[in-house]
Design an enzyme around this catalytic site. Structure first.
Site, PDB file in Angstrom:
ATOM      1  N   GLN A 313       0.724  -1.151   0.182  1.00  0.00           N
ATOM      2  CA  GLN A 313      -0.077   0.007   0.046  1.00  0.00           C
ATOM      3  C   GLN A 313       0.704   1.245  -0.070  1.00  0.00           C
ATOM      4  O   GLN A 313       1.779   1.303   0.929  1.00  0.00           O
ATOM      5  CB  GLN A 313      -0.958  -0.039   1.260  1.00  0.00           C
ATOM      6  N   HIS A 332      -7.546   1.782   0.733  1.00  0.00           N
ATOM      7  CA  HIS A 332      -7.758   1.375   2.255  1.00  0.00           C
ATOM      8  C   HIS A 332      -8.466   2.405   3.015  1.00  0.00           C
ATOM      9  O   HIS A 332      -7.705   3.326   3.688  1.00  0.00           O
ATOM     10  CB  HIS A 332      -6.177   0.949   2.748  1.00  0.00           C
TER      11      HIS A 332
HETATM   12  P1  NDP Z   1     -10.023  -8.824  16.818  1.00  0.00           P
HETATM   13  O1  NDP Z   1      -8.499  -9.145  17.385  1.00  0.00           O
HETATM   14  O2  NDP Z   1     -11.015  -8.458  17.738  1.00  0.00           O
HETATM   15  O3  NDP Z   1     -10.425 -10.343  15.849  1.00  0.00           O
HETATM   16  C1  NDP Z   1      -9.901 -11.088  15.175  1.00  0.00           C
HETATM   17  C2  NDP Z   1     -10.070 -12.583  15.682  1.00  0.00           C
HETATM   18  O4  NDP Z   1      -9.534 -13.405  14.658  1.00  0.00           O
HETATM   19  C3  NDP Z   1      -9.890 -12.949  16.848  1.00  0.00           C
HETATM   20  O5  NDP Z   1     -11.276 -13.488  17.411  1.00  0.00           O
HETATM   21  C4  NDP Z   1      -8.916 -13.991  16.824  1.00  0.00           C
HETATM   22  O6  NDP Z   1      -9.011 -15.093  17.580  1.00  0.00           O
HETATM   23  C5  NDP Z   1      -9.363 -14.492  15.467  1.00  0.00           C
HETATM   24  N1  NDP Z   1      -8.055 -15.234  14.304  1.00  0.00           N
HETATM   25  C6  NDP Z   1      -6.965 -14.791  14.718  1.00  0.00           C
HETATM   26  N2  NDP Z   1      -6.250 -15.767  13.923  1.00  0.00           N
HETATM   27  C7  NDP Z   1      -7.138 -16.933  13.508  1.00  0.00           C
HETATM   28  C8  NDP Z   1      -6.832 -18.165  12.802  1.00  0.00           C
HETATM   29  N3  NDP Z   1      -5.662 -18.437  12.297  1.00  0.00           N
HETATM   30  N4  NDP Z   1      -7.900 -18.951  12.531  1.00  0.00           N
HETATM   31  C9  NDP Z   1      -9.282 -18.324  12.964  1.00  0.00           C
HETATM   32  N5  NDP Z   1      -9.443 -17.160  13.780  1.00  0.00           N
HETATM   33  C10 NDP Z   1      -8.529 -16.309  14.014  1.00  0.00           C
HETATM   34  O7  NDP Z   1      -9.709  -8.015  15.531  1.00  0.00           O
HETATM   35  P2  NDP Z   1     -10.567  -6.952  15.009  1.00  0.00           P
HETATM   36  O8  NDP Z   1     -11.901  -7.379  14.704  1.00  0.00           O
HETATM   37  O9  NDP Z   1     -10.360  -5.508  15.764  1.00  0.00           O
HETATM   38  O10 NDP Z   1      -9.771  -6.480  13.518  1.00  0.00           O
HETATM   39  C11 NDP Z   1      -9.498  -7.729  12.546  1.00  0.00           C
HETATM   40  C12 NDP Z   1      -8.452  -7.364  11.623  1.00  0.00           C
HETATM   41  O11 NDP Z   1      -9.129  -6.264  10.738  1.00  0.00           O
HETATM   42  C13 NDP Z   1      -7.219  -6.668  12.136  1.00  0.00           C
HETATM   43  O12 NDP Z   1      -6.332  -7.655  12.576  1.00  0.00           O
HETATM   44  C14 NDP Z   1      -7.024  -5.858  11.229  1.00  0.00           C
HETATM   45  O13 NDP Z   1      -5.946  -6.415  10.243  1.00  0.00           O
HETATM   46  C15 NDP Z   1      -8.196  -5.576  10.187  1.00  0.00           C
HETATM   47  N6  NDP Z   1      -8.407  -4.101  10.234  1.00  0.00           N
HETATM   48  C16 NDP Z   1      -8.591  -3.632   9.092  1.00  0.00           C
HETATM   49  C17 NDP Z   1      -9.163  -2.133   9.149  1.00  0.00           C
HETATM   50  C18 NDP Z   1      -9.415  -1.520   7.977  1.00  0.00           C
HETATM   51  O14 NDP Z   1      -9.339  -0.207   7.793  1.00  0.00           O
HETATM   52  N7  NDP Z   1      -9.795  -2.210   6.836  1.00  0.00           N
HETATM   53  C19 NDP Z   1      -9.085  -1.490  10.363  1.00  0.00           C
HETATM   54  C20 NDP Z   1      -9.168  -2.254  11.517  1.00  0.00           C
HETATM   55  C21 NDP Z   1      -8.663  -3.530  11.478  1.00  0.00           C
HETATM   56  P3  NDP Z   1      -8.772 -15.122  19.054  1.00  0.00           P
HETATM   57  O15 NDP Z   1      -8.407 -13.773  19.414  1.00  0.00           O
HETATM   58  O16 NDP Z   1     -10.008 -15.591  19.530  1.00  0.00           O
HETATM   59  O17 NDP Z   1      -7.463 -15.986  18.938  1.00  0.00           O
END
Ligand code: NDP
Length: 386
Positions: A313, A332
């Site tokens: 990006q 983005h």
């Molecule tokens: P969270 O940490 O709240 O949620 C991510 C979830 O994904 C968690 O429940 C986690 O599991 C799960 N997870 C991680 N790895 C795996 C895997 N290998 N298999 C299955 N589940 C998995 O994050 P958010 O919801 O706040 O954000 C998600 C993503 O969105 C961020 O990491 C970021 O990259 C992206 N994002 C994008 C934005 C944009 O502008 N487009 C802005 C903000 C975020 P657990 O924690 O239960 O282990």
């Protein structure tokens, strides 16, 4: 202290003299009860453009009044960029995932004073966390600041793909009325099976927003949602993403980028989806195999793909996702609406105030601290493997 902020460029037509709306709603708490940022003050009016160079995340007045230096640039990728030059003497670096200042190990090692890297937004995968751990650098982000912004954008994209909205808008812009042409790929979402890969803050908010559309909801996540949330949403849990995707008409990605998720949606996994499924990724571009997505759209295996995350990006002008068929990509932007900017700019100031005054940064904002993964980072990332 020298604070270096790497922000996206101002609008081509200049910094906005006026905005479409006069105010934005005041939000005090996120859905989990966490309070929105609580800095000691704000030097901006919420709703202003803060994420671009002239917006300066609203930080200049506060930092200069406290005797610190703020340097702002958008020049980050070319050889000898302002970012590289200023980084050499910076104590703090601020960057947004929308215009990531890639803090590689090499850069971290070329920044002897660097103590704090702030992600103004969420997702610190542009920082080499292992190198940050080794060099005692604190990494913090403004957790929850734009989660609902991304959830709203995701729902918009799912509807846009399934109903095939963008070609219809284009017909109107072009002066036409070719209804049969543009409804030949248009469906209702009602009754479809929609699956979320990752049901954290954003994934759960997407599921909750989709429920009133009378769809069948699915999710997969390392940890199951509480039984009462599963019951409230009527959502079916799958142990693995491989189990879930063949059962879905729409899949939406909400897991972070790390070694388990990088390249996960490859030719093999896309091949197990229903023919004509839709895929939306607003998490990180590298979770999907770039060329496999293009081929799946060309063959009809996917009926549509949308998202706002790319690699790198900014995406180069010839990135194939710009021209592949049936896409609904945006740059983005999902997490940087003016509403989101107000929250993450305030959160950035809160983190800076804590750091500069030697007060603890909220645990939920921490990714790396004291030479180890910490807070939200200890939950979401794995040392030694991002
Ligand atoms: P969270 O940490 O709240 O949620 C991510 C979830 O994904 C968690 O429940 C986690 O599991 C799960 N997870 C991680 N790895 C795996 C895997 N290998 N298999 C299955 N589940 C998995 O994050 P958010 O919801 O706040 O954000 C998600 C993503 O969105 C961020 O990491 C970021 O990259 C992206 N994002 C994008 C934005 C944009 O502008 N487009 C802005 C903000 C975020 P657990 O924690 O239960 O282990």
């Amino acid at each position: 202290m020298k604070v270096l902020a790497v922000l996206y460029p101002d609008p081509a037509g200049g910094y906005p003299p006026q905005y479409a709306r006069d105010s934005i709603p005041v939000i005090d708490r996120y859905p989990n009860g966490q309070t929105t940022p609580t800095p000691s003050g704000l030097d901006f009016t919420p709703g202003e453009l803060l994420g671009s160079v002239s917006g300066e995340l609203g930080l200049r007045g506060f930092l200069e009044a406290a005797g610190h230096k703020l340097v702002v640039t958008s020049d980050k990728d070319r050889e000898g960029s302002d970012f590289d030059r200023e980084l050499a003497s910076a104590d703090v670096v601020i960057s947004q995932p929308f215009w990531p200042a890639y803090l590689t190990r090499e850069r971290i090692e070329a920044a002897p004073n660097l103590r704090l890297a702030i992600t103004a937004g969420i997702g610190s995968d542009h920082v080499d966390l292992d190198a940050a751990i080794e060099h005692g650098i604190t990494v913090a982000e403004v957790t929850f600041s734009n989660s609902i912004s991304v959830a709203e954008h995701t729902v918009m994209m799912i509807l846009a793909l399934v109903r095939d909205y963008l070609p219809q808008w284009q017909v109107v812009k072009d002066g036409g009325w070719d209804i049969a042409d543009v409804v030949s790929r248009s469906y209702d979402l009602e009754g479809m099976h929609v699956g979320a890969f990752g049901a954290g803050r954003i994934g759960t908010a997407v599921l909750r927003r989709l429920k009133p559309f009378d769809v069948h909801l699915h999710y997969t996540d390392k940890h199951r949602l509480p039984p009462e949330v599963e019951a409230e949403l009527g959502v079916e849990w799958h142990e693995t993403v491989q189990d879930m995707v063949p059962q879905c008409d729409v899949v939406t990605i909400h897991a972070p980028l790390h070694h388990e998720t990088e390249g996960l949606f490859d030719e093999a996994l896309l091949g197990t989806m229903r023919r004509g499924a839709y895929l939306v990724d607003t998490a990180r571009g590298k979770i999907c195999d770039r060329d496999a997505v293009v081929r799946a759209l060309e063959s009809g295996q996917l009926a549509g793909y949308a998202g706002d995350v790319w690699f790198p990006q900014p995406a180069p002008p010839d990135h194939p996702w710009r021209t592949m068929p049936h896409h609904g990509m945006t740059p983005h932007t999902s997490g940087t609406s003016l509403s989101a900017q107000a929250r993450y700019a305030a959160g950035t100031r809160e983190i800076l105030e804590c750091f500069l005054e030697g007060r603890p940064i909220r645990d939920e904002y921490l990714i790396v601290d004291g030479g180890a993964l910490a807070g939200a980072g200890a939950h979401s990332y794995t040392a030694g493997g991002r």
